[in-house]
Design an enzyme around this catalytic site. Structure first.
Site, PDB file in Angstrom:
ATOM      1  N   ALA A 261       0.640  -1.369   0.122  1.00 44.85           N
ATOM      2  CA  ALA A 261      -0.068  -0.102  -0.003  1.00 44.85           C
ATOM      3  C   ALA A 261       0.646   1.277  -0.042  1.00 44.85           C
ATOM      4  O   ALA A 261       0.427   2.285   0.043  1.00 44.85           O
ATOM      5  CB  ALA A 261      -0.884  -0.089   1.046  1.00 44.85           C
ATOM      6  N   ALA A 262       2.193   1.249  -0.129  1.00 47.86           N
ATOM      7  CA  ALA A 262       2.890   2.334  -0.421  1.00 47.86           C
ATOM      8  C   ALA A 262       2.423   3.321  -1.463  1.00 47.86           C
ATOM      9  O   ALA A 262       2.282   4.481  -1.351  1.00 47.86           O
ATOM     10  CB  ALA A 262       4.402   2.031  -0.292  1.00 47.86           C
ATOM     11  N   GLY A 263       2.371   2.630  -2.656  1.00 45.77           N
ATOM     12  CA  GLY A 263       1.949   3.359  -3.643  1.00 45.77           C
ATOM     13  C   GLY A 263       0.574   3.902  -3.664  1.00 45.77           C
ATOM     14  O   GLY A 263       0.357   5.134  -4.054  1.00 45.77           O
ATOM     15  N   ASP A 264      -0.435   3.139  -2.918  1.00 42.46           N
ATOM     16  CA  ASP A 264      -1.747   3.707  -2.744  1.00 42.46           C
ATOM     17  C   ASP A 264      -1.596   4.806  -1.854  1.00 42.46           C
ATOM     18  O   ASP A 264      -2.401   5.885  -2.050  1.00 42.46           O
ATOM     19  CB  ASP A 264      -2.629   2.564  -2.094  1.00 42.46           C
ATOM     20  CG  ASP A 264      -2.802   1.417  -3.103  1.00 42.46           C
ATOM     21  OD1 ASP A 264      -2.705   1.541  -4.563  1.00 42.46           O
ATOM     22  OD2 ASP A 264      -2.919  -0.070  -2.782  1.00 42.46           O
TER      23      ASP A 264
END
Length: 317
Positions: A261-264
């Site tokens: 979820a880093a990109g999210d």
């Protein structure tokens, strides 16, 4: 005047297990710290936007998505509401399971994910039409690729007709029709997604410039190519400009525990900052900070920081 972000995308229950390394064919591994966390790219981005939004400024986050008629679907919907998201746009699909993701997190911090779409496969053009108002009245529409493409295309067309800025995070990576790309104002791929969509392997700033120009030729004004720990290459080119202007905006160095979820988190935070009319480089820095905090924690939505945590992090760096 209120500022509105509408997110359209997936909702998953993430079954997460920590492993020493990814299991090879025929190999049985002993894992640890098994837990269920709320995820799905659409949900993660909506949660990030909501946690990082200054609601005192009359801002609003709508989330168009589908859940099954199971207990976990209801629990996730309730959690979204607690984060301040408008959940009136979430559709319950009878006789269907909510989306599921099986996630292995290796000791290296990398993750390996297998997804079953479940209710997400029912995010149809009918659902888009049902919530057309929430799309048409938004300032930005943010989407990803874990839900049916025809609905993503329909939503982009609706938004474009009303002058709503259309942003696509093209993940998971796949080929996309030029019809959809031409409707985008902004795209936020990583290096893998960029190569699939442009044919250019991004290894340095020079190749990032080449890839960004392919996107610009398809009609996309703003391109953000995320480069992992190196930061983000951002390029802008309007129809009035002969040449695109681009630069690398560096990220923050932190000790990564879990990159899920880093990109999210980056995308949700970035859109929040844009809604507040922050300049592009400042919006990216805000998003970098939120994403940096998220990788120091385990899980998808449990790792997403609050607005205050992000502002504190920026003050310290």
């Amino acid at each position: 005047m209120s500022k509105i972000l509408t997110v359209l995308g997936s909702i998953n229950a993430d079954h997460v297990i920590s492993v020493p390394h990814f299991a090879k064919p025929g190999e049985t591994l002993s894992g640890k710290q098994y837990h269920i966390a709320y995820g799905g790219k659409g949900a993660n981005q909506a949660v990030a936007a909501a946690r990082l939004t200054d609601f005192s400024q009359d801002a609003k986050v709508n989330f168009i998505g589908c859940i099954g008629d199971d207990d976990i679907g209801q629990a996730m919907k309730k959690a979204f509401a607690q984060d301040g998201i408008n959940v009136a746009t979430i559709t319950e699909i009878p006789n269907e399971m909510s989306g599921t993701a099986m996630i292995q997190v290796a000791d290296s911090g990398e993750n390996s994910i297998v997804i079953s779409a479940g209710a997400n496969a029912h995010l149809s053009t009918d659902v888009v039409e049902k919530f057309a108002t929430e799309i048409e009245q938004a300032d930005y529409l943010l989407m990803q690729l874990e839900t049916p493409l025809e609905a993503i295309l329909a939503a982009a067309k609706l938004a474009k007709q009303q002058g709503v800025k259309v942003v696509l995070n093209p993940a998971p990576a796949r080929q996309l029709p030029d019809e959809l790309l031409s409707l985008l104002d902004m795209i936020t791929p990583n290096e893998t997604e960029t190569e699939i969509l442009t044919g250019v392997k991004v290894i340095d700033e020079q190749s990032a410039v080449q890839a960004a120009n392919v996107f610009h030729q398809k009609g996309i004004e703003t391109v953000l190519i995320t480069l992992g720990s190196k930061g983000v290459y951002v390029s802008q080119k309007s129809s009035m400009q002969e040449q695109a202007t681009g630069e690398v905006v560096a990220g923050f160095r932190v000790n990564a525990v879990d990159t899920t979820a880093a990109g999210d988190t980056f995308n949700g935070a970035f859109l929040t900052a844009l809604l507040e009319d922050k300049p592009l480089a400042e919006a990216i820095r805000f998003a970098h900070a939120a994403a940096a905090i998220s990788v120091t924690r385990k899980g998808a939505q449990p790792s997403i920081p609050t607005r205050q945590e992000t502002l504190d992090f920026l003050a310290q760096h």
